[in-house]
Design an enzyme around this catalytic site. Structure first.
Site, mmCIF file in Angstrom:
data_model
loop_
_atom_site.group_PDB
_atom_site.id
_atom_site.type_symbol
_atom_site.label_atom_id
_atom_site.label_comp_id
_atom_site.label_asym_id
_atom_site.label_seq_id
_atom_site.Cartn_x
_atom_site.Cartn_y
_atom_site.Cartn_z
ATOM 1 N N SER A 165 -25.577 -33.992 -31.837
ATOM 2 C CA SER A 165 -26.086 -32.674 -32.231
ATOM 3 C C SER A 165 -27.398 -32.384 -31.491
ATOM 4 O O SER A 165 -27.425 -32.402 -30.264
ATOM 5 C CB SER A 165 -26.231 -32.624 -33.753
ATOM 6 N N ASP A 263 -16.375 -26.976 -34.458
ATOM 7 C CA ASP A 263 -17.823 -27.120 -34.353
ATOM 8 C C ASP A 263 -18.411 -25.891 -33.659
ATOM 9 O O ASP A 263 -17.859 -25.406 -32.663
ATOM 10 C CB ASP A 263 -18.146 -28.382 -33.540
ATOM 11 N N HIS A 293 -18.458 -30.041 -37.678
ATOM 12 C CA HIS A 293 -19.688 -30.695 -37.256
ATOM 13 C C HIS A 293 -19.928 -31.927 -38.132
ATOM 14 O O HIS A 293 -19.911 -31.846 -39.359
ATOM 15 C CB HIS A 293 -20.859 -29.720 -37.381
#
Length: 323
Positions: A165, A263, A293
């Protein structure tokens, strides 16, 4: 950019329990500190092999004029006779959350399985520190790692960067910064659903099915504005803040990129992989159907287990190890 709705039926059915137990929270200045405390809670304890991994905490010199930087070092139990490869890890959290120590439950078993060193860095968070503070903290710790490789028992030719991320975004930015400064050479960049393009916040034609869960367009805007100190999508954003802004991707190390099909970062990650390939950078790319995610944090789910296997196998190949 509005948040899509009605995409639950596209989520891998085995991930629905994770989704139901991981509520999507809209970040605001008022709740940021409380959410930070939650994000710093440690992940589940490591297995028996991971529990035997050696851990050391050190403080290293920070960037010029900035505070020192804390790092956590993980080494295989029992030591090693030869220098080991090293994963330089950067934690996620949208540039505003998280901590290196919170990932201990993941780092210990990874080190035990691969037989490598892993160093993870506590960088300064936004909005208190705007770009380039975080990536400069990471560079200072990476520079220390290279400079002390012999004493740390590390093979300096097998050091690469990894992150998830925002950590993946910082890892990509760090790879660019390392290439451009020319002081060190990275062996790889391992990017898990990396947060690399602030312009996703302002895209005129956003993907209709990504970003409903966990990391939403609202949170993405909050994270990017906190890091940049200006509105995302503004002119002259540095590639050392948003790696996708780099005009030249040539000369970057071999790359692994993975993301889920739902995502929010799906399209920016696909585009970064495409551009890397056009720049003659070797790329391994994975998109996991039904993945949201953070989906690989459900280890008993088939798609998550496959993602972890792929990630671990790529690290082993990058470092010339057997997974």
């Amino acid at each position: 950019m509005t948040t899509p709705t009605g995409t639950r039926h596209l989520v891998d059915p085995q991930l629905l329990d994770l989704l139901d137990n991981w509520p999507t929270i809209a970040l605001t200045p008022d709740n940021l500190q409380a959410i930070r405390e939650l994000s710093r809670l440690p992940m589940p304890a490591a297995d028996e092999a991971g529990a035997a991994v050696q851990t050391e905490r050190r403080t290293v010199a920070g960037p010029a004029g900035a505070p020192d930087v804390d790092v956590v070092i993980y080494r295989p139990a029992g030591g090693a006779s030869d220098p080991l490869p090293c994963i330089f890890h950067i934690h996620g959290g949208g540039y505003v959350l998280g901590s290196a120590a919170a990932n201990e439950g993941l780092h210990r078993p990874l080190v035990a399985r691969l037989g490598c060193v892993l160093i993870t860095v506590e960088y300064r968070l936004a909005p208190e520190t705007v770009a380039p503070g975080a990536v400069e903290d990471c560079y200072a710790a990476l520079d220390w790692t290279f400079a002390n490789a012999v004493d740390l028992g590390i093979d300096a030719t097998r050091i690469g960067v990894m992150g998830e991320s925002a950590g993946g975004g910082l890892a990509a930015a760090l790879a660019l910064l390392t290439r451009d400064r020319g002081e060190h050479r990275l062996a790889f960049q391992h990017l898990i659903y990396p947060m690399i393009d602030d312009r996703t916040c302002t895209h005129a034609d956003p993907h209709p099915h990504t970003g409903e869960f966990i990391w939403t367009p609202h949170n993405n805007h909050f994270g990017w504005k906190s890091l940049l100190g200006v509105e995302p999508g503004s002119d002259r954003v540095s590639p050392y803040a948003a790696a996708a802004r780099a005009e030249d991707l040539s000369g970057l190390p071999p790359t692994f990129i993975s993301t889920g099909s739902l995502d929010l970062f799906l399209e920016e990650d696909l585009e970064y992989a495409r551009r890397l390939l056009r720049a003659a950078v070797p790329v391994e790319l994975h998109v996991y159907p039904g993945g949201i995610h953070g989906f690989e944090l459900a280890p008993d789910v088939a798609v998550s287990a496959q993602a972890v296997r792929d990630q671990t196998a790529a690290l082993a190949r990058f470092m010339d190890l057997t997974a």
